[in-house]
Design a protein around this motif. Structure first.
Motif, PDB file in Angstrom:
ATOM      1  N   ILE A  23      53.151  84.330   7.955  1.00 15.67           N
ATOM      2  CA  ILE A  23      53.713  85.521   7.296  1.00 15.67           C
ATOM      3  C   ILE A  23      54.029  86.584   8.343  1.00 15.67           C
ATOM      4  O   ILE A  23      55.088  87.224   8.321  1.00 15.67           O
ATOM      5  CB  ILE A  23      52.722  86.080   6.245  1.00 15.67           C
ATOM      6  CG1 ILE A  23      52.599  85.118   5.064  1.00 15.67           C
ATOM      7  CG2 ILE A  23      53.179  87.468   5.753  1.00 15.67           C
ATOM      8  CD1 ILE A  23      51.444  85.433   4.122  1.00 15.67           C
ATOM      9  N   GLU A  24      53.113  86.774   9.282  1.00 10.27           N
ATOM     10  CA  GLU A  24      53.271  87.832  10.283  1.00 10.27           C
ATOM     11  C   GLU A  24      54.494  87.616  11.169  1.00 10.27           C
ATOM     12  O   GLU A  24      55.178  88.575  11.539  1.00 10.27           O
ATOM     13  CB  GLU A  24      52.008  87.925  11.150  1.00 10.27           C
ATOM     14  CG  GLU A  24      52.030  89.109  12.112  1.00 10.27           C
ATOM     15  CD  GLU A  24      50.733  89.263  12.883  1.00 10.27           C
ATOM     16  OE1 GLU A  24      49.896  88.343  12.842  1.00 10.27           O
ATOM     17  OE2 GLU A  24      50.569  90.309  13.533  1.00 10.27           O
ATOM     18  N   THR A  25      54.767  86.361  11.502  1.00  9.17           N
ATOM     19  CA  THR A  25      55.855  86.098  12.436  1.00  9.17           C
ATOM     20  C   THR A  25      57.219  85.977  11.747  1.00  9.17           C
ATOM     21  O   THR A  25      58.247  85.978  12.423  1.00  9.17           O
ATOM     22  CB  THR A  25      55.590  84.793  13.223  1.00  9.17           C
ATOM     23  OG1 THR A  25      55.313  83.747  12.293  1.00  9.17           O
ATOM     24  CG2 THR A  25      54.404  84.949  14.146  1.00  9.17           C
ATOM     25  N   GLU A  26      57.204  85.886  10.435  1.00 12.18           N
ATOM     26  CA  GLU A  26      58.478  85.725   9.712  1.00 12.18           C
ATOM     27  C   GLU A  26      59.114  87.090   9.424  1.00 12.18           C
ATOM     28  O   GLU A  26      58.409  88.057   9.136  1.00 12.18           O
ATOM     29  CB  GLU A  26      58.212  85.009   8.382  1.00 12.18           C
ATOM     30  CG  GLU A  26      59.428  84.348   7.774  1.00 12.18           C
ATOM     31  CD  GLU A  26      59.887  83.127   8.567  1.00 12.18           C
ATOM     32  OE1 GLU A  26      61.065  83.103   8.957  1.00 12.18           O
ATOM     33  OE2 GLU A  26      59.076  82.217   8.779  1.00 12.18           O
ATOM     34  N   PRO A  27      60.442  87.188   9.485  1.00 10.94           N
ATOM     35  CA  PRO A  27      61.086  88.463   9.131  1.00 10.94           C
ATOM     36  C   PRO A  27      60.778  88.861   7.688  1.00 10.94           C
ATOM     37  O   PRO A  27      60.616  87.994   6.822  1.00 10.94           O
ATOM     38  CB  PRO A  27      62.585  88.159   9.290  1.00 10.94           C
ATOM     39  CG  PRO A  27      62.646  86.983  10.213  1.00 10.94           C
ATOM     40  CD  PRO A  27      61.411  86.180   9.935  1.00 10.94           C
ATOM     41  N   ILE A  31      60.306  86.761   3.778  1.00 16.90           N
ATOM     42  CA  ILE A  31      59.123  86.802   2.898  1.00 16.90           C
ATOM     43  C   ILE A  31      59.509  87.378   1.537  1.00 16.90           C
ATOM     44  O   ILE A  31      59.116  86.857   0.484  1.00 16.90           O
ATOM     45  CB  ILE A  31      58.009  87.664   3.536  1.00 16.90           C
ATOM     46  CG1 ILE A  31      57.596  87.089   4.889  1.00 16.90           C
ATOM     47  CG2 ILE A  31      56.813  87.767   2.592  1.00 16.90           C
ATOM     48  CD1 ILE A  31      56.953  85.725   4.846  1.00 16.90           C
ATOM     49  N   ALA A  32      60.309  88.446   1.568  1.00 16.75           N
ATOM     50  CA  ALA A  32      60.723  89.070   0.306  1.00 16.75           C
ATOM     51  C   ALA A  32      61.550  88.092  -0.530  1.00 16.75           C
ATOM     52  O   ALA A  32      61.389  88.009  -1.754  1.00 16.75           O
ATOM     53  CB  ALA A  32      61.523  90.341   0.593  1.00 16.75           C
TER      54      ALA A  32
ATOM     55  N   VAL B  34      54.217  93.223   3.962  1.00 15.30           N
ATOM     56  CA  VAL B  34      52.882  93.822   4.073  1.00 15.30           C
ATOM     57  C   VAL B  34      51.994  93.343   2.926  1.00 15.30           C
ATOM     58  O   VAL B  34      50.825  92.985   3.115  1.00 15.30           O
ATOM     59  CB  VAL B  34      52.980  95.372   4.061  1.00 15.30           C
ATOM     60  CG1 VAL B  34      51.600  96.002   3.926  1.00 15.30           C
ATOM     61  CG2 VAL B  34      53.676  95.866   5.321  1.00 15.30           C
ATOM     62  N   TYR B  35      52.581  93.305   1.745  1.00 15.71           N
ATOM     63  CA  TYR B  35      51.843  92.867   0.553  1.00 15.71           C
ATOM     64  C   TYR B  35      51.356  91.421   0.709  1.00 15.71           C
ATOM     65  O   TYR B  35      50.182  91.120   0.455  1.00 15.71           O
ATOM     66  CB  TYR B  35      52.763  92.988  -0.662  1.00 15.71           C
ATOM     67  CG  TYR B  35      52.221  92.364  -1.932  1.00 15.71           C
ATOM     68  CD1 TYR B  35      51.378  93.086  -2.771  1.00 15.71           C
ATOM     69  CD2 TYR B  35      52.575  91.072  -2.302  1.00 15.71           C
ATOM     70  CE1 TYR B  35      50.893  92.525  -3.945  1.00 15.71           C
ATOM     71  CE2 TYR B  35      52.092  90.503  -3.466  1.00 15.71           C
ATOM     72  CZ  TYR B  35      51.258  91.233  -4.279  1.00 15.71           C
ATOM     73  OH  TYR B  35      50.778  90.669  -5.426  1.00 15.71           O
ATOM     74  N   ALA B  36      52.264  90.535   1.124  1.00 16.27           N
ATOM     75  CA  ALA B  36      51.899  89.121   1.266  1.00 16.27           C
ATOM     76  C   ALA B  36      50.792  88.955   2.300  1.00 16.27           C
ATOM     77  O   ALA B  36      49.846  88.183   2.106  1.00 16.27           O
ATOM     78  CB  ALA B  36      53.127  88.297   1.662  1.00 16.27           C
ATOM     79  N   PHE B  37      50.911  89.709   3.391  1.00 14.14           N
ATOM     80  CA  PHE B  37      49.892  89.605   4.435  1.00 14.14           C
ATOM     81  C   PHE B  37      48.554  90.175   3.956  1.00 14.14           C
ATOM     82  O   PHE B  37      47.492  89.567   4.156  1.00 14.14           O
ATOM     83  CB  PHE B  37      50.353  90.333   5.705  1.00 14.14           C
ATOM     84  CG  PHE B  37      49.457  90.107   6.884  1.00 14.14           C
ATOM     85  CD1 PHE B  37      49.621  88.989   7.690  1.00 14.14           C
ATOM     86  CD2 PHE B  37      48.423  90.985   7.175  1.00 14.14           C
ATOM     87  CE1 PHE B  37      48.778  88.759   8.773  1.00 14.14           C
ATOM     88  CE2 PHE B  37      47.577  90.762   8.250  1.00 14.14           C
ATOM     89  CZ  PHE B  37      47.753  89.646   9.048  1.00 14.14           C
ATOM     90  N   VAL B  80      55.903  98.246  10.101  1.00 13.35           N
ATOM     91  CA  VAL B  80      55.339  97.114   9.359  1.00 13.35           C
ATOM     92  C   VAL B  80      54.430  96.296  10.279  1.00 13.35           C
ATOM     93  O   VAL B  80      53.332  95.874   9.880  1.00 13.35           O
ATOM     94  CB  VAL B  80      56.463  96.231   8.768  1.00 13.35           C
ATOM     95  CG1 VAL B  80      55.905  94.917   8.241  1.00 13.35           C
ATOM     96  CG2 VAL B  80      57.180  96.976   7.643  1.00 13.35           C
ATOM     97  N   GLY B  81      54.858  96.107  11.527  1.00 20.70           N
ATOM     98  CA  GLY B  81      54.042  95.378  12.490  1.00 20.70           C
ATOM     99  C   GLY B  81      52.734  96.093  12.784  1.00 20.70           C
ATOM    100  O   GLY B  81      51.673  95.467  12.886  1.00 20.70           O
TER     101      GLY B  81
END
Lengths: 134, 213
Positions: A23-27, A31-32, B34-37, B80-81
């Motif tokens: 999730i962190e590395t994906e734009p 994800i949206a 952010v939500y998914a993470f 976001v990061g």
């Protein structure tokens, strides 16, 4: 390999870690899009996350030490509050200290220290009245 | 991988105003990420007695960013990061605190992970090593939900042997490189499969106020 084996918490943690990295590395747009494909309301989710973030700012602001101006306001309010409390308590005590406005009982219970001359004068007047009535 | 904590002295500290402005500028897609993470890390924390949701984590992350006075260079790292890094840090600290305070997960085969961030947020969410009866019940229910959720995700790949093999590799603690070697696939192939699993999990697990999906 382990199709029928129940997942342990340790195994679940490993899976979650890999998914978090992914999730962190994906734009964000990807994800949206995946969330939308899953039927999720991204606008509603975004609103909730934004509100939570702003709550974090408020939480921080509340933890900050007060500025001199704010400290003065707090001092003034505290002093005002203390004075009001003091006045209120004095009003309660005041009832005990104020003069008794009901004089009759006090008059009745009063032990008068009448001078001897007054007593003689009263005695003479009483004798005069007695004579007149005879 | 972590890019959220720049160390250069020339970098300025983010102010409340800058953070507030940055919050307003995050796009809906950014918040979705952010939500998914955060949802993922909340589930991770639940493994160690945590009882927070994604909103709690975002709020704590913002407060921690401001309280810790972390540096942030907007030109290099997007907000976001930074936020995701702060959430990751909170979750890692929670796990460390939980383990040091005596909390143990049922399967006590915990491997050490290199999270790369040892800083401790003053707002870290600590697990109670001695949960009360209600907390124990909630924890048991949550664990059962989590296991069921994982089982369903795994079952959803009944007809995708590659995805199952990669999940099995993760399950056994193998690194990506090891999985690539065993499955004889290249990095691109591995990442494609990993994305497939992630996509499935995001689609399934992003529902609001749903325990099991």
């Amino acid at each position: 390999m382990s199709a029928n084996k129940r997942w342990t918490p340790q195994e679940e943690e490993r899976l979650l870690d890999h998914l978090a990295d992914s999730i962190e590395t994906e734009p964000a747009t990807v994800i949206a899009a995946e969330m939308k494909e899953g039927g999720h309301d991204v606008t509603e989710i975004a609103g909730r996350m934004r509100a939570a973030a702003l709550a974090g700012v408020r939480q921080f602001k509340q933890s900050l030490p007060l500025t001199p101006q704010e400290q003065e306001v707090v001092r003034t309010e505290r002093a005002t509050s203390r004075v009001q409390t003091l006045l209120a308590s004095l009003r309660g005590v005041g009832g005990l200290l104020a003069p008794n406005t009901s004089f009759a009982p006090a008059y009745r219970n009063k032990q008068e220290d009448t001078p001897a001359s007054d007593e003689e004068l009263l005695r003479q007047q009483q004798e005069d009245l007695d004579r007149k009535t005879k | 991988m972590r890019k959220d904590k720049p160390q250069s002295k020339s970098e300025k500290v983010a102010t409340v105003e800058e953070i507030s402005d940055a919050i307003e500028q995050v796009s809906p897609d950014g918040w979705a990420k952010v939500y998914a993470f955060a949802k993922n890390r909340a589930r991770f924390m639940a493994l160690y007695g945590g009882s927070v949701d994604e909103s709690d984590l975002v709020q704590e992350a913002i407060a921690a960013l401001l309280q810790e006075r972390r540096t942030w260079k907007p030109s290099q790292v997007n907000f976001v990061g930074v936020l995701i890094g702060a959430i990751r840090s909170i979750a890692s600290n929670h796990k460390a605190k939980s383990l040091s305070s005596g909390y143990s997960i049922p399967e006590s085969q915990i491997t050490t992970t290199d999270e790369g961030d040892e800083s401790e947020a003053p707002t870290a969410l600590h697990a109670d090593p001695r949960p009360n009866q209600e907390q124990t019940m909630i924890q048991a229910e949550r664990e059962a939900d989590n296991v069921l959720r994982i089982q369903k995700l795994y079952s959803s790949f009944d007809r995708d042997k590659e995805a199952r093999d990669v999940m099995d590799g993760w399950r056994e603690g193998m690194s990506g490189t090891e999985i690539m070697e065993v499955l004889e696939i290249d990095r691109k192939g591995y990442e494609t499969i990993a994305k497939r699993i992630r996509r499935n999990s995001v689609e399934r697990w992003s529902k609001v106020n749903t325990h099991v999906s």
